[in-house]
Motif scaffolding. Structure first.
Motif, mmCIF file in Angstrom:
data_model
loop_
_atom_site.group_PDB
_atom_site.id
_atom_site.type_symbol
_atom_site.label_atom_id
_atom_site.label_comp_id
_atom_site.label_asym_id
_atom_site.label_seq_id
_atom_site.Cartn_x
_atom_site.Cartn_y
_atom_site.Cartn_z
ATOM 1 N N CYS A 121 0.832 -1.211 0.000
ATOM 2 C CA CYS A 121 0.000 0.000 0.000
ATOM 3 C C CYS A 121 0.867 1.263 0.000
ATOM 4 C CB CYS A 121 -0.906 0.021 1.235
ATOM 5 S SG CYS A 121 -2.075 -1.344 1.326
ATOM 6 N N GLY A 122 0.333 2.314 -0.588
ATOM 7 C CA GLY A 122 0.999 3.608 -0.502
ATOM 8 C C GLY A 122 1.004 4.089 0.935
ATOM 9 N N ARG A 123 1.868 5.018 1.273
ATOM 10 C CA ARG A 123 1.955 5.524 2.631
ATOM 11 C C ARG A 123 2.419 6.968 2.621
ATOM 12 N NH1 ARG A 123 5.616 1.772 1.307
ATOM 13 N NH2 ARG A 123 7.832 2.225 1.581
ATOM 14 N N SER A 124 2.020 7.686 3.650
ATOM 15 C CA SER A 124 2.381 9.093 3.778
ATOM 16 C C SER A 124 2.511 9.433 5.248
ATOM 17 C CB SER A 124 1.308 9.977 3.129
ATOM 18 O OG SER A 124 0.060 9.804 3.776
ATOM 19 N N ASP A 125 3.030 10.617 5.554
ATOM 20 C CA ASP A 125 3.150 11.052 6.946
ATOM 21 C C ASP A 125 1.771 11.204 7.567
ATOM 22 O OD1 ASP A 125 5.904 11.134 6.901
ATOM 23 O OD2 ASP A 125 5.968 13.215 6.230
ATOM 24 N N SER A 126 1.659 10.811 8.810
ATOM 25 C CA SER A 126 0.387 10.905 9.510
ATOM 26 C C SER A 126 0.182 12.304 10.068
ATOM 27 C CB SER A 126 0.332 9.877 10.649
ATOM 28 O OG SER A 126 -0.798 10.095 11.448
ATOM 29 N N ALA A 127 -1.073 12.733 10.100
ATOM 30 C CA ALA A 127 -1.408 14.031 10.696
ATOM 31 C C ALA A 127 -1.635 13.905 12.189
ATOM 32 C CB ALA A 127 -2.658 14.600 10.036
ATOM 33 N N ARG A 128 -1.670 12.672 12.717
ATOM 34 C CA ARG A 128 -1.924 12.424 14.126
ATOM 35 C C ARG A 128 -0.645 11.998 14.833
ATOM 36 N NH1 ARG A 128 -7.622 11.307 14.778
ATOM 37 N NH2 ARG A 128 -8.691 11.246 12.768
ATOM 38 N N SER A 129 -0.641 12.117 16.157
ATOM 39 C CA SER A 129 0.510 11.676 16.940
ATOM 40 C C SER A 129 0.110 10.786 18.107
ATOM 41 C CB SER A 129 1.283 12.892 17.470
ATOM 42 O OG SER A 129 0.438 13.698 18.280
ATOM 43 N N THR A 130 -1.181 10.667 18.397
ATOM 44 C CA THR A 130 -1.647 9.819 19.490
ATOM 45 C C THR A 130 -2.919 9.088 19.071
ATOM 46 O OG1 THR A 130 -2.974 11.597 20.465
ATOM 47 C CG2 THR A 130 -0.704 11.344 21.266
ATOM 48 N N CYS A 131 -3.283 8.107 19.877
ATOM 49 C CA CYS A 131 -4.519 7.354 19.653
ATOM 50 C C CYS A 131 -5.143 7.080 21.013
ATOM 51 C CB CYS A 131 -4.204 6.049 18.934
ATOM 52 S SG CYS A 131 -5.649 5.051 18.544
ATOM 53 N N SER A 132 -6.427 7.307 21.139
ATOM 54 C CA SER A 132 -7.103 7.154 22.429
ATOM 55 C C SER A 132 -7.032 5.709 22.916
ATOM 56 C CB SER A 132 -8.569 7.567 22.303
ATOM 57 O OG SER A 132 -8.670 8.913 21.895
ATOM 58 N N PRO A 133 -6.907 5.501 24.244
ATOM 59 C CA PRO A 133 -6.925 4.135 24.790
ATOM 60 C C PRO A 133 -8.227 3.426 24.424
ATOM 61 C CG PRO A 133 -6.180 5.712 26.442
ATOM 62 C CD PRO A 133 -6.683 6.518 25.279
ATOM 63 N N GLY A 134 -8.132 2.112 24.247
ATOM 64 C CA GLY A 134 -9.312 1.333 23.909
ATOM 65 C C GLY A 134 -9.707 1.396 22.451
ATOM 66 N N LYS A 135 -8.854 1.998 21.619
ATOM 67 C CA LYS A 135 -9.190 2.162 20.201
ATOM 68 C C LYS A 135 -8.288 1.340 19.292
ATOM 69 C CE LYS A 135 -12.590 5.069 20.775
ATOM 70 N NZ LYS A 135 -13.974 4.698 20.409
ATOM 71 N N ALA A 136 -7.640 0.328 19.844
ATOM 72 C CA ALA A 136 -6.823 -0.561 19.006
ATOM 73 C C ALA A 136 -7.743 -1.430 18.157
ATOM 74 C CB ALA A 136 -5.924 -1.430 19.863
ATOM 75 N N VAL A 137 -7.400 -1.605 16.900
ATOM 76 C CA VAL A 137 -8.252 -2.332 15.970
ATOM 77 C C VAL A 137 -8.309 -3.819 16.302
ATOM 78 C CG1 VAL A 137 -8.461 -3.132 13.581
ATOM 79 C CG2 VAL A 137 -7.972 -0.738 14.059
ATOM 80 N N GLY A 138 -9.524 -4.352 16.422
ATOM 81 C CA GLY A 138 -9.764 -5.785 16.474
ATOM 82 C C GLY A 138 -10.365 -6.186 15.140
ATOM 83 N N LEU A 139 -9.824 -7.219 14.532
ATOM 84 C CA LEU A 139 -10.244 -7.599 13.187
ATOM 85 C C LEU A 139 -10.554 -9.091 13.131
ATOM 86 C CD1 LEU A 139 -10.578 -6.876 10.155
ATOM 87 C CD2 LEU A 139 -8.128 -7.304 9.895
ATOM 88 N N THR A 140 -11.677 -9.435 12.531
ATOM 89 C CA THR A 140 -12.027 -10.833 12.288
ATOM 90 C C THR A 140 -12.193 -11.049 10.787
ATOM 91 O OG1 THR A 140 -13.195 -10.991 14.404
ATOM 92 C CG2 THR A 140 -13.655 -12.690 12.760
ATOM 93 N N CYS A 141 -11.370 -11.920 10.234
ATOM 94 C CA CYS A 141 -11.499 -12.309 8.832
ATOM 95 C C CYS A 141 -12.207 -13.665 8.799
ATOM 96 C CB CYS A 141 -10.128 -12.456 8.173
ATOM 97 S SG CYS A 141 -8.979 -11.084 8.444
ATOM 98 N N SER A 142 -12.955 -13.911 7.743
ATOM 99 C CA SER A 142 -13.595 -15.217 7.613
ATOM 100 C C SER A 142 -12.531 -16.280 7.368
ATOM 101 C CB SER A 142 -14.620 -15.211 6.472
ATOM 102 O OG SER A 142 -13.990 -14.908 5.234
ATOM 103 N N GLU A 143 -12.800 -17.486 7.854
ATOM 104 C CA GLU A 143 -11.866 -18.587 7.640
ATOM 105 C C GLU A 143 -11.861 -18.973 6.163
ATOM 106 O OE1 GLU A 143 -9.788 -19.876 9.734
ATOM 107 O OE2 GLU A 143 -10.473 -18.809 11.525
#
Length: 231
Positions: free
Chosen positions: A97-119
């Protein structure tokens, strides 16, 4: 868009083997982490979209993303990142994927991504998606050998397919041996997903499977049968 600490090699390129899902029930579910140098960082959900999820699931050899939710697989410290991935959804790996500098520097607690992909399991050639010849995808889609195949393995397959309980299982005879996946019974019995228990083999007999298409609780509810209490 997906924002994480970008793992880089000495020449500035991104390193391989840098994406994983942790604390889930299989390779295809968990909290998303990306490797930065020698450590793993969780990913903030703020800019994580469907295209990013599709690429991550594809890279892990899983099916399409089915659930995206923050803190689904445990709380962690607020992730930090310096770059933003710009996935179109068609890339083979997240690092494409393409990438660029982020405009953010922090992320709120409890906001880590949980991901479920189908088997990466499917039934083909049947009357519905919950019946047919069983196939599993690792490096490629292959049918499953019926060697050591029992109703316990069938139940695990129906579970991975979200097709309720196993109704019946049988075999289909091929004209000659072909490349198949053999399922390790002890691996399935330990609770692992079918894909994680598959090893390469060859066989002329492959599994046919019919699942209920409903969860066990739904079947009981729909039956309208009331059993008498023990006297």
């Amino acid at each position: 868009m997906l924002q994480v600490n970008i793992p880089q090699t000495n020449d500035g390129s991104l390193s391989p083997d840098s994406v994983r899902l942790v604390n889930g029930t299989s390779l295809c579910s968990g909290r998303l982490e990306v490797k930065s140098e020698q450590s793993w960082s969780s990913v903030c959900e703020a800019d994580f979209d469907q295209q990013d999820a599709e690429v991550v699931c594809r890279e892990l050899g899983c099916g399409a993303p089915s659930v995206r939710q923050g803190a689904l697989y445990g709380e962690v410290e607020a992730p930090m990142w310096t770059k933003e991935f710009q996935c179109g959804g068609h890339e083979s790996t997240l690092l494409d994927c393409g990438r660029s500098d982020s405009a953010r520097s922090t992320c709120s607690p409890g906001k880590a991504v949980g991901l479920t992909c189908s088997e990466p399991v499917r039934l083909v050639g049947g009357a519905s998606r919950c019946a047919g010849t069983l196939e599993v995808k690792r490096s490629e889609w292959r049918p499953v050998s019926d060697l050591h195949w029992t109703m316990k393995e069938a139940a695990a397959a129906c579970r991975d397919l979200d097709c309720g309980s196993a109704v019946s299982t049988g075999r289909r005879n091929e004209a000659s041996d072909r490349s198949v996946w053999r399922i390790r019974s002890h691996c399935v019995h330990s609770g692992s997903a079918l894909r994680d228990c598959a090893v390469s083999s060859s066989s002329s007999t492959i599994v046919k499977l019919t699942c209920s298409g409903k969860s066990i609780s739904d079947i009981i509810y729909d039956s309208n049968i009331f059993l008498p209490l023990s006297q």
